[in-house]
Motif scaffolding. Structure first.
Motif, PDB file in Angstrom:
ATOM      1  N   VAL A   1      -7.844   4.209  -0.575  1.00 57.66           N
ATOM      2  CA  VAL A   1      -8.592   3.407   0.395  1.00 57.66           C
ATOM      3  C   VAL A   1      -8.763   4.100   1.749  1.00 57.66           C
ATOM      4  CG1 VAL A   1      -7.973   1.218  -0.679  1.00 57.66           C
ATOM      5  CG2 VAL A   1      -6.476   2.167   1.072  1.00 57.66           C
ATOM      6  N   LYS A   2      -7.998   5.136   2.000  1.00 59.41           N
ATOM      7  CA  LYS A   2      -8.124   5.829   3.285  1.00 59.41           C
ATOM      8  C   LYS A   2      -7.543   7.231   3.167  1.00 59.41           C
ATOM      9  CE  LYS A   2      -8.155   3.219   7.042  1.00 59.41           C
ATOM     10  NZ  LYS A   2      -8.021   2.139   6.094  1.00 59.41           N
TER      11      LYS A   2
ATOM     12  N   ASN B   1      -6.341   2.385  -6.144  1.00 61.93           N
ATOM     13  CA  ASN B   1      -7.548   2.871  -5.486  1.00 61.93           C
ATOM     14  C   ASN B   1      -7.188   3.587  -4.201  1.00 61.93           C
ATOM     15  OD1 ASN B   1      -9.577   1.416  -7.238  1.00 61.93           O
ATOM     16  ND2 ASN B   1      -8.436  -0.341  -6.443  1.00 61.93           N
TER      17      ASN B   1
ATOM     18  N   ASP C   1      -4.145   1.414  -2.583  1.00 58.50           N
ATOM     19  CA  ASP C   1      -3.747   0.019  -2.725  1.00 58.50           C
ATOM     20  C   ASP C   1      -2.918  -0.131  -3.999  1.00 58.50           C
ATOM     21  OD1 ASP C   1      -5.525  -0.114  -4.897  1.00 58.50           O
ATOM     22  OD2 ASP C   1      -7.089  -1.149  -3.756  1.00 58.50           O
TER      23      ASP C   1
ATOM     24  N   HIS D   1       0.856  -1.179   0.000  1.00 58.16           N
ATOM     25  CA  HIS D   1       0.000   0.000   0.000  1.00 58.16           C
ATOM     26  C   HIS D   1       0.894   1.231   0.000  1.00 58.16           C
ATOM     27  CE1 HIS D   1      -4.256  -1.451   1.213  1.00 58.16           C
ATOM     28  NE2 HIS D   1      -3.651  -2.363   0.480  1.00 58.16           N
TER      29      HIS D   1
END
Length: 396
Positions: A114-115, A112, A108, A71
């Protein structure tokens, strides 16, 4: 005696066979490459990362790191965005787009987001100007700051929960002080020794080594392993003898697997290599005539067990230099100035994932994250490859 002679003869035979084997392997490798210099090759992925949600945009993108799950984390400065980039943030909104993304974004491997999190909160002092982000193997992130009053570093979980602060704001610590920092550029980790190497950095002129649990400064050093000196050295002169101190900023201090520390002395256009105790080993100058921002911004190592290569981000000349790590020999480079994928404006930070792919961020008006896909080793045909656009394949 006869038994010893037989054993000795056997050993000599084994050594001879081993020597012949090594020669044959070397000859085979040379034949395979036709005697050409080989270096890692990359192509930009123009579709990575995927678009951010919520009309979010990034400002100066000032740090990048990759964790054990591949990540990718970046940190950026929302305050660097221009008013016309943030019409939707006005009250009432002046248009549909856009607003600043939170300072820390996690992606990721597919690109994408993701956070997202970060900014001021309870129990810690968020930096005036965040700078650098480094994941550890326990799921934490280490963040520095190079604002006028940033004398500290922060540790969070990757979900944004505050863990610990080392140093404090408004510290104004000098390069020989043991209780705080002064405008930290980056935190790099030697987890086997439970030590963090602090590029200290924009205010100080040193590498400081701290205990990862307590934050206590264990040792520090300046250029050539000298005691740091905060005397203003004036502007860099490429024709002058090498100065015996770091200039600001000391921009990276990366530990390799074999116990060496590679330091980016950015305005002095040089990489200096040290042992872990601060003993100077060697140095190399990179694009030595570069003035202004300097040429040595950040280093990432290749992912082979020997870390045979390292990659150097050069935000003034707008390229990535590819080096043979042990000899400090530049093999090739890639990149060029521009806004298109694979080009750069102020390429600032660099990191590698487990597959050997590269990730770069750009500060100033560059304001982006890019991925360069590792394509294996290739023969070096020219000093600079320019923009490493993906090669097209034609189907018949």
């Amino acid at each position: 005696m006869k038994r010893n002679v037989l054993i000795g003869t056997g050993l000599l035979t084994l050594l001879a066979v081993h020597g012949v084997g090594q020669i044959l392997l070397q000859q085979a490798a040379t034949a395979q490459t036709n005697g050409k210099t080989m270096a890692p090759r990359f192509e930009v992925d123009p579709m990575w990362p995927k678009p951010l949600p919520n009309h979010w945009v990034m400002g100066n993108t000032i740090g990048v790191g990759v964790d054990s799950r591949d990540h990718i984390y970046i940190i950026h400065r929302a305050g660097s965005l221009e008013a016309k980039e943030l019409y939707a943030a006005e009250n009432p909104p002046a248009s549909e787009c856009c607003v600043a993304a939170p300072p820390v974004l996690e992606f990721d491997a597919e690109g994408n987001m993701v956070k997202a999190w970060g900014g001021p909160g309870q129990g810690y002092e968020w930096p005036e100007s965040n700078h650098g982000i480094t994941p550890d193997s326990k799921g934490n992130l280490w963040i520095g700051g190079n604002g006028a009053n940033d004398g500290h570093i922060l540790k969070f979980t990757r979900d944004g929960k505050f863990v610990k602060q080392f140093g404090f704001a408004y510290a104004s610590a000098g390069s020989n002080d043991m209780w705080a920092f002064n405008k930290v550029a980056k935190v790099s980790l030697d987890e086997g020794a439970n030590e963090a190497y602090i590029s200290d950095g924009y205010g100080n002129h040193r590498v400081a080594v701290i205990d990862m649990d307590t934050g206590k400064i264990k040792r520090y050093w300046g250029a050539y392993g000298n005691k740091p000196d905060d005397t203003n050295l004036g502007n860099y002169n490429p024709d002058a003898p090498p100065v015996q101190q770091f200039r600001n900023p000391v921009h990276c201090a990366e530990p390799s697997k074999d116990g060496l520390i590679y330091v980016c002395d950015r305005p002095n256009d040089r990489i200096q290599v040290f042992q872990k105790d601060g003993k100077f080993v060697k140095e190399a100058f990179v694009a030595k005539s570069t003035k202004g921002d300097g040429s040595t911004w950040d280093i990432a190592f290749s992912k082979d067990p020997e870390q045979k290569y390292f990659y150097l981000a050069d935000g003034a000349n707008e390229k990535i230099h590819v080096f043979d790590r042990k000899s400090l020999t530049e093999l090739t480079s890639f990149g060029d100035g521009g806004r298109q994928p694979g080009q750069f404006y102020a390429v600032h930070s660099i990191a590698t994932d487990s597959k050997g792919n590269l990730y770069t961020t750009e500060t100033y008006r560059g304001q982006r994250l890019q991925k360069f896909v590792y394509k294996g080793l290739a023969a070096v045909t020219k000093p600079n490859q320019g923009t490493v656009w993906p090669t097209r394949t034609t189907s018949h």
